[in-house]
Design an enzyme around this catalytic site. Structure first.
Site, PDB file in Angstrom:
ATOM      1  N   ARG A 147       1.057  -0.736   0.080  1.00  0.00           N
ATOM      2  CA  ARG A 147      -0.035   0.572  -0.251  1.00  0.00           C
ATOM      3  C   ARG A 147       0.776   1.085   0.240  1.00  0.00           C
ATOM      4  O   ARG A 147       2.169   1.326   0.859  1.00  0.00           O
ATOM      5  CB  ARG A 147      -0.562  -0.008   1.129  1.00  0.00           C
ATOM      6  CG  ARG A 147      -2.138   1.482   1.360  1.00  0.00           C
ATOM      7  CD  ARG A 147      -2.404   1.203   2.641  1.00  0.00           C
ATOM      8  NE  ARG A 147      -1.637   2.136   3.809  1.00  0.00           N
ATOM      9  CZ  ARG A 147      -2.324   2.035   4.308  1.00  0.00           C
ATOM     10  NH1 ARG A 147      -3.893   2.604   4.665  1.00  0.00           N
ATOM     11  NH2 ARG A 147      -1.508   3.311   5.435  1.00  0.00           N
ATOM     12  N   TYR A 159      -2.909  11.768   5.752  1.00  0.00           N
ATOM     13  CA  TYR A 159      -3.252  10.337   6.395  1.00  0.00           C
ATOM     14  C   TYR A 159      -1.826   9.644   5.649  1.00  0.00           C
ATOM     15  O   TYR A 159      -1.690   8.814   4.644  1.00  0.00           O
ATOM     16  CB  TYR A 159      -4.579   9.484   6.082  1.00  0.00           C
ATOM     17  CG  TYR A 159      -4.411   8.224   6.382  1.00  0.00           C
ATOM     18  CD1 TYR A 159      -4.309   7.508   4.805  1.00  0.00           C
ATOM     19  CD2 TYR A 159      -4.165   8.294   7.367  1.00  0.00           C
ATOM     20  CE1 TYR A 159      -4.172   6.597   5.225  1.00  0.00           C
ATOM     21  CE2 TYR A 159      -4.268   6.605   7.619  1.00  0.00           C
ATOM     22  CZ  TYR A 159      -4.339   5.798   7.154  1.00  0.00           C
ATOM     23  OH  TYR A 159      -4.266   4.195   7.257  1.00  0.00           O
ATOM     24  N   ASP A 210      -5.054   4.058   0.100  1.00  0.00           N
ATOM     25  CA  ASP A 210      -5.991   4.202   0.536  1.00  0.00           C
ATOM     26  C   ASP A 210      -6.252   5.786   1.002  1.00  0.00           C
ATOM     27  O   ASP A 210      -5.548   6.650   0.795  1.00  0.00           O
ATOM     28  CB  ASP A 210      -5.365   3.652   2.152  1.00  0.00           C
ATOM     29  CG  ASP A 210      -7.392   3.689   3.057  1.00  0.00           C
ATOM     30  OD1 ASP A 210      -6.345   2.556   4.387  1.00  0.00           O
ATOM     31  OD2 ASP A 210      -7.705   4.446   2.845  1.00  0.00           O
ATOM     32  N   HIS A 212      -8.741   6.460   2.317  1.00  0.00           N
ATOM     33  CA  HIS A 212      -9.126   7.012   3.505  1.00  0.00           C
ATOM     34  C   HIS A 212     -10.435   8.161   3.859  1.00  0.00           C
ATOM     35  O   HIS A 212     -10.256   9.844   4.746  1.00  0.00           O
ATOM     36  CB  HIS A 212      -8.305   7.881   4.429  1.00  0.00           C
ATOM     37  CG  HIS A 212      -8.282   7.362   6.029  1.00  0.00           C
ATOM     38  ND1 HIS A 212      -8.252   8.071   7.229  1.00  0.00           N
ATOM     39  CD2 HIS A 212      -7.253   5.957   6.406  1.00  0.00           C
ATOM     40  CE1 HIS A 212      -8.563   6.882   8.234  1.00  0.00           C
ATOM     41  NE2 HIS A 212      -8.221   5.964   7.630  1.00  0.00           N
ATOM     42  N   GLU A 236      -8.970   2.529  -2.135  1.00  0.00           N
ATOM     43  CA  GLU A 236     -10.014   2.003  -0.729  1.00  0.00           C
ATOM     44  C   GLU A 236     -10.295   3.312  -0.047  1.00  0.00           C
ATOM     45  O   GLU A 236     -10.009   4.194  -0.014  1.00  0.00           O
ATOM     46  CB  GLU A 236      -8.545   1.463   0.671  1.00  0.00           C
ATOM     47  CG  GLU A 236      -9.321   1.349   1.765  1.00  0.00           C
ATOM     48  CD  GLU A 236      -8.100   0.556   3.226  1.00  0.00           C
ATOM     49  OE1 GLU A 236      -6.861   0.412   2.044  1.00  0.00           O
ATOM     50  OE2 GLU A 236      -8.821   1.021   4.139  1.00  0.00           O
ATOM     51  N   GLU A 262     -13.117  -1.054   6.342  1.00  0.00           N
ATOM     52  CA  GLU A 262     -12.781  -0.986   7.993  1.00  0.00           C
ATOM     53  C   GLU A 262     -13.346  -0.617   8.487  1.00  0.00           C
ATOM     54  O   GLU A 262     -13.608  -1.323  10.211  1.00  0.00           O
ATOM     55  CB  GLU A 262     -11.019  -0.683   7.972  1.00  0.00           C
ATOM     56  CG  GLU A 262     -11.411   0.732   8.123  1.00  0.00           C
ATOM     57  CD  GLU A 262      -9.940   0.833   7.725  1.00  0.00           C
ATOM     58  OE1 GLU A 262      -9.015   0.671   6.551  1.00  0.00           O
ATOM     59  OE2 GLU A 262      -9.345   2.080   8.802  1.00  0.00           O
ATOM     60  N   TRP A 402     -12.105  12.125   8.719  1.00  0.00           N
ATOM     61  CA  TRP A 402     -10.097  12.012   8.694  1.00  0.00           C
ATOM     62  C   TRP A 402     -10.163  10.828   8.036  1.00  0.00           C
ATOM     63  O   TRP A 402     -10.605   9.564   7.811  1.00  0.00           O
ATOM     64  CB  TRP A 402      -9.729  11.671  10.075  1.00  0.00           C
ATOM     65  CG  TRP A 402      -8.685  10.898  10.632  1.00  0.00           C
ATOM     66  CD1 TRP A 402      -7.957  12.365  10.464  1.00  0.00           C
ATOM     67  CD2 TRP A 402      -8.040  10.581  10.703  1.00  0.00           C
ATOM     68  NE1 TRP A 402      -6.466  11.797  10.308  1.00  0.00           N
ATOM     69  CE2 TRP A 402      -6.581  10.319  10.421  1.00  0.00           C
ATOM     70  CE3 TRP A 402      -9.058   8.949  11.298  1.00  0.00           C
ATOM     71  CZ2 TRP A 402      -6.146   9.001  10.695  1.00  0.00           C
ATOM     72  CZ3 TRP A 402      -7.892   7.755  11.548  1.00  0.00           C
ATOM     73  CH2 TRP A 402      -6.800   7.486  11.390  1.00  0.00           C
TER      74      TRP A 402
END
Ligand code: CS2
Ligand code: MG
Length: 402
Positions: A147, A159, A210, A212, A236, A262, A402
């Site tokens: 990743r 992030y 990701d 996020h 993701e 997640e 976030w």
């Protein structure tokens, strides 16, 4: 097989972990992860004040009945705190049952469907050069899937980018720290990062990213399209997923595979995403998804729609969750990939583990149960430390995802 004791062990060997331990009259015990990053104490209270006292005297073999006793008995069903508490109990009971049968947990689930479990790890850097170095290091360690997260010029803290050489740990202060975000700067920069990574490492490496939760659907559609030449394994959390319909717009515009989940804690959080084939991987893992008993149902439902598992595996999920997840990964027919953010040596010192890593793949080990245990004496040396996840604001001060 009567339950005679049930307790919660809270320890902070570098970060907080919450572990449920259930002991039976036969002297067998099982443990389960119940860690919810930034909300650990809520789960401890949910367990100590509302769940564990009601387990004493119950038959530890009745996993399914106890699952429904806790889930339906709450009346206020679902939610991250309740489902994480339930997961801790559920995994401890599966651990006991497998130990009583003297077999590794994956055998109890139906035996293994594969020889080894492909994992992905994190490579991150404050700038492109350090990100490329981090990818080279992960490749050197044997990972076939990596990743990639990179600092964005003009954004102070991005992030997934660790401070210095430490593992990335977002819950880095007692009260929430504040981060600043610019979608404009991020979207203009990230495609170039993946172009550079592909130029440097070629096409064989599986690359993941990701987002996020930070984009709108059309922004995510744009990013997915712009990343298509770099053939990601997945993009993701491209948009927040409370409204599952948001993924329809993204899906219309891009063939970049999508992963989400997640932060989900039940099948109902992702039913539309799965049955409308809006995603390719479901990330909801055992510790936050109500345990093996529920996640097994979720994985079977996902298999009807060619959606594969891609369990969350950040450092804020303890080695106990990792152990249980690997047994699940070994069995589940529609396995996709397993996240592995390495725990520090200090964290690992508190948990003994049977699982092994070799050249990019894991095996869960053959120890009875899930093969992970906790050293309670050592755990007691690391008292709980208040820690909160950050909040995020746009450059104009708007509170953002976030
Ligand atoms: C991340 C996590 O691993 C991931 O995909 O989304 O690191 C997440 O930020 C943390 O688990 C939050 O505690
Ligand atoms: Mg994530």
């Amino acid at each position: 097989m009567k339950i005679i004791d049930a307790k919660v062990i809270v320890t902070c060997p570098g970060r907080n972990f919450v572990t449920v331990k259930i002991i039976t009259e036969d002297g067998l015990y099982g443990i389960g992860d119940a860690t919810l990053n930034g909300r650990e104490k809520s789960v401890v209270s949910y367990l100590e004040d509302h769940i564990l006292p009601a387990l004493i005297g119950r038959d530890a073999q009745r996993i399914e009945d106890i699952w429904h006793f806790i889930y339906r008995g709450a009346y206020w069903r679902r939610g991250p705190v309740g489902m994480t508490a339930l997961a801790g109990v559920d995994v401890a009971l599966w651990d006991i049952k497998a130990k009583a049968a003297n077999m590794p947990l994956y055998q109890l689930l139906g035996g293994r469907s594969r020889d080894k479990i492909m994992a992905y790890t994190h490579a991150n850097g404050k700038d492109l050069d350090s990100t490329l170095e981090a990818v080279a290091k992960a490749k050197e360690q044997g990972y076939k899937a990596i990743r990639v997260q990179c600092g964005i010029p003009g954004i102070a803290k991005t992030y997934g980018v660790a401070k210095g050489d430490a593992n990335y740990e977002p819950a880095d202060s007692a009260l929430p720290s504040e981060e600043s975000w610019s979608t404009h700067k991020y979207l203009n920069y990230i495609p170039e990062v993946f172009a550079e990574v592909r130029r440097a490492f070629g096409d064989d490496l599986h690359l993941l990213h990701d987002v996020h939760h930070r984009l709108t659907p059309i922004e995510a559609a744009r990013l997915g399209k712009e990343l298509e030449p770099y053939r990601l394994f997945w993009m993701e959390d491209c948009v927040p997923a409370e409204n599952q319909e948001l993924f329809k717009l993204v899906r219309q515009h891009t063939t970049t595979p999508l992963a989400v989940g997640e932060v989900f804690n039940s099948i109902h959080d992702c039913r539309e995403l799965i049955q409308n084939q809006l995603i390719d991987y479901i990330r909801t893992t055992i510790v936050h998804g109500g345990g093996i008993t529920h996640v097994r149902r979720l994985a079977d439902f996902a298999s009807l729609y060619s959606v594969r598992t891609g369990f969350h595996g950040a450092t804020d999920l303890s080695p106990v969750c990792m152990g249980a997840a690997l047994h699940f990964d070994y069995w589940v027919p529609n396995f996709g990939i397993q996240e592995h953010m390495a725990h520090s040596e200090q964290m690992e010192s508190v948990f003994t583990r049977a699982y092994e890593f070799d050249d990019g793949y894991f095996t869960p080990g053959e120890a009875p149960g899930h093969g992970v245990d906790i050293d309670e004496k050592l755990a007691a040396q690391y008292p709980y430390k208040p820690a909160s996840l950050p909040v995020n604001r746009l450059e104009d001060g708007t509170l953002w995802h976030w």
